[in-house]
Design an enzyme around this catalytic site. Structure first.
Site, short mmCIF file in Angstrom:
data_model
loop_
_atom_site.label_atom_id
_atom_site.label_comp_id
_atom_site.label_asym_id
_atom_site.label_seq_id
_atom_site.Cartn_x
_atom_site.Cartn_y
_atom_site.Cartn_z
N TRP A 139 -7.37 -18.62 17.01
CA TRP A 139 -8.55 -18.00 16.39
C TRP A 139 -9.80 -18.83 16.65
O TRP A 139 -9.71 -20.07 16.72
CB TRP A 139 -8.37 -17.87 14.87
N TRP A 182 1.62 6.30 2.88
CA TRP A 182 1.22 5.01 3.49
C TRP A 182 0.98 3.98 2.39
O TRP A 182 1.27 2.79 2.52
CB TRP A 182 -0.06 5.15 4.33
N TRP A 195 -4.93 -4.85 7.13
CA TRP A 195 -5.51 -5.90 7.97
C TRP A 195 -4.49 -6.43 8.96
O TRP A 195 -4.79 -6.67 10.12
CB TRP A 195 -6.12 -7.03 7.12
N ASN A 217 -12.02 5.34 6.54
CA ASN A 217 -10.83 4.71 7.14
C ASN A 217 -10.97 4.49 8.64
O ASN A 217 -10.60 3.43 9.16
CB ASN A 217 -9.59 5.56 6.84
N GLU A 258 -0.56 10.23 3.97
CA GLU A 258 -1.47 9.12 3.64
C GLU A 258 -1.10 8.53 2.29
O GLU A 258 -1.12 7.31 2.10
CB GLU A 258 -2.93 9.58 3.64
N TRP A 280 -7.90 -12.54 10.80
CA TRP A 280 -7.94 -11.34 9.95
C TRP A 280 -8.13 -11.69 8.47
O TRP A 280 -8.63 -10.89 7.69
CB TRP A 280 -6.69 -10.48 10.14
#
Ligand code: FAD
Length: 473
Positions: free
Chosen positions: A301, A273, A377, A336, A270, A354
């Site tokens: 969208w 990440w 995102w 998360n 993590e 987004w």
């Protein structure tokens, strides 16, 4: 010493270099206001106030005073140099587009004036341009990035705190922190932040030690369950640089042999990440504003202010989504797993761009981070580099049933559903009238009806995806 997103005195390479030089040090933080740049959302302004106050105390204990300035960074730097006669400016590198452009300009201008500017790496365990894939380009996918990172990066040991940070005899003038009005006043909505967080390095170390003592050993098993306190909560401290990833990595190393390997490895992954998000941000500088996958530029969208508002306020009628959005609003943080669920809901069930979600998170998260927020995102939307495929649509009911099986998380954040039996907690609209009466729930009054039907929304999302692919072909 120009502090930016490295608000700590330990393991601070630039500060250490300044201290090692034996010269007097002017410690400065510039609140960079610029018409093209919103450096902090509302929640982070609160955090910044307290973090600067903590840094100021930590510096005072070493003999220095933190000078505060506001305005354009270059203008402030030049005026500080004139006021102090400083011959060198040191800082730790930052990686957002705004940060890189500003620092490049400041460095060039300082160079023209014969002032040296020395930059150091302190925020990340690797430089984002350092790792290259087999074809020589940037990585797009996490797993090979992780493999390369673990094979070729050995995070260095944390640097000690300087013994002293000597100040010059006269200091340049400083703003007063209170005059920056970073704390919300009318109304003061910061109660939930105060209750949940202690900004500053001391707060970060307490979090880390608590996590080492009672979270790391079960991290892999528990990190996906939002009702459990199973993650470190270090993200805002990392965002402000109150603690460095090197310090966390080294502390984990010290206990790794005593804990299950899976838990330790998953936690390290993590942290990496976060490195990967910066790798993407630096190698694709438009990541915050543009789809990584340009096909999504043609995505149809929807525009629906009422839906966006319902999502922001935790009033969608889907309990796990509403619980997450309310946790965010109240505490400045969201688990998360739930970030993924609410993100998927916004983009797929509501078909909203987004970037609306990114902007709301930017304003409300205490851990808002230029790289992690944007990359995550885009991951959720399916438009990112290493992305969850758009056609894989999270079902908010089954996600709730799987990760919040007894509904404890929903009951905490959506108290109006507290008496709903577990069987219906993630789909109260299916509960028989008698049960809702008993639970004091009147759908449409005490808690909303679902704003979209899951099945129909799913089909609409898949159609939109096909439209995009058809147009793009
Ligand atoms: P832990 O589980 O304890 O993890 C330790 C650290 O690893 C975190 O503090 C964080 O620095 C890093 N990390 C963990 N997961 C990720 C991840 N998926 N991507 C990048 N780094 C990660 N994280 C942010 O720090 N800032 C953001 O603005 C942000 N926005 C997000 C938006 C969405 C839509 C999603 C799905 C995720 C986002 N994340 C963001 C990633 C992740 O949710 C948080 O880092 C994590 O929840 C923070 O809690 P923790 O410190 O307890 O994490």
């Amino acid at each position: 010493m120009w502090f930016r997103d490295d608000l700590r005195v330990s393991d601070n390479p630039a500060l250490k270099a300044a201290a090692d030089s034996g010269q007097p040090i002017v410690a400065v933080f510039v609140f960079e206001t610029n018409e093209n740049h919103t450096p902090y959302g509302g929640a982070q302004r609160w955090w910044l106030h307290h973090s600067l106050s903590a840094l100021s105390n930590d510096l005072e204990a070493l003999g220095a005073k933190l000078v505060l300035r506001r305005g354009d960074a270059l203008t402030q730097m030049m005026s500080l140099i004139e006021e102090t006669g400083a011959g060198t400016v040191v800082w730790n590198r930052r990686y957002s587009r705004f940060g890189i452009e500003t620092d490049t300009e400041v460095k060039a201008t300082l160079g023209e004036k014969g002032i040296s500017a020395l930059s150091f790496g302190g925020r990340l365990m690797h430089e984002p341009t350092q790792l290259r894939s087999g074809t020589g380009g940037a990585y797009r996918v996490y797993t090979p990035f992780w493999k390369m990172f673990s094979a070729s990066v050995t995070p260095r040991a944390p640097l000690p705190k300087p013994l002293m940070v000597p100040s010059p005899e006269t200091l340049p003038k400083s703003d007063r922190l209170e005059d920056w009005s970073l704390l919300p006043k009318t109304p003061d909505w910061s109660g939930g932040l105060v209750d949940n967080w202690t900004p500053g390095t001391d707060g970060a170390i307490i979090r880390l030690e608590n996590f080492i003592a009672s979270g790391l050993g079960t991290y892999d098993k528990e990190r996906d369950f939002p009702a459990v306190d199973g993650t470190s909560g270090l993200s805002p401290h990392l965002a402000f640089g109150e603690i460095s990833p090197f310090q966390i990595w080294a502390r984990v190393d010290q206990v790794a042999d005593e804990l299950p390997t899976d838990d330790v490895t998953t936690f390290r992954k993590e942290l990496v990440w976060r490195e990967f998000a910066y790798h993407l941000l630096v190698n694709f500088t438009e990541l915050k504003t543009h789809n990584y996958n340009a096909q999504f530029d043609r995505f149809p969208w929807d525009e629906n202010e009422a839906h966006l508002c319902a999502w922001q306020n935790g009033q969608t009628g889907y309990p796990i989504v509403d619980a997450g959005m309310r946790q965010l609003y109240e505490t400045g943080w969201m688990h998360n797993r739930v970030r993924m669920i609410v993100g998927s809901f916004l983009v797929k069930h509501l078909l909203l761009d987004w970037r609306h979600g990114e902007a709301w998170f930017w304003d409300t998260l205490v851990d808002a981070d230029a790289a992690s927020n944007t990359a995550s995102w885009q991951w959720v939307a399916g438009s990112g580099a290493d992305a969850s495929p758009y056609f894989r649509i999270f079902n908010p009911i089954t996600q709730g049933e799987k990760f919040d099986a007894d509904g404890a998380y929903v009951k905490k954040w959506v108290p109006e559903l507290a008496k709903v039996p577990t069987k219906f907690i993630h789909k109260p609209w299916e509960a028989p009238r008698k049960i809702l009466d008993f639970a004091d729930v009147v759908l449409g009054e005490t808690y909303p009806h679902p704003i979209v039907d899951h099945k129909q929304a799913r089909e609409r999302a898949l159609d939109a995806y096909q439209t995009m692919r058809g147009l793009a072909a």
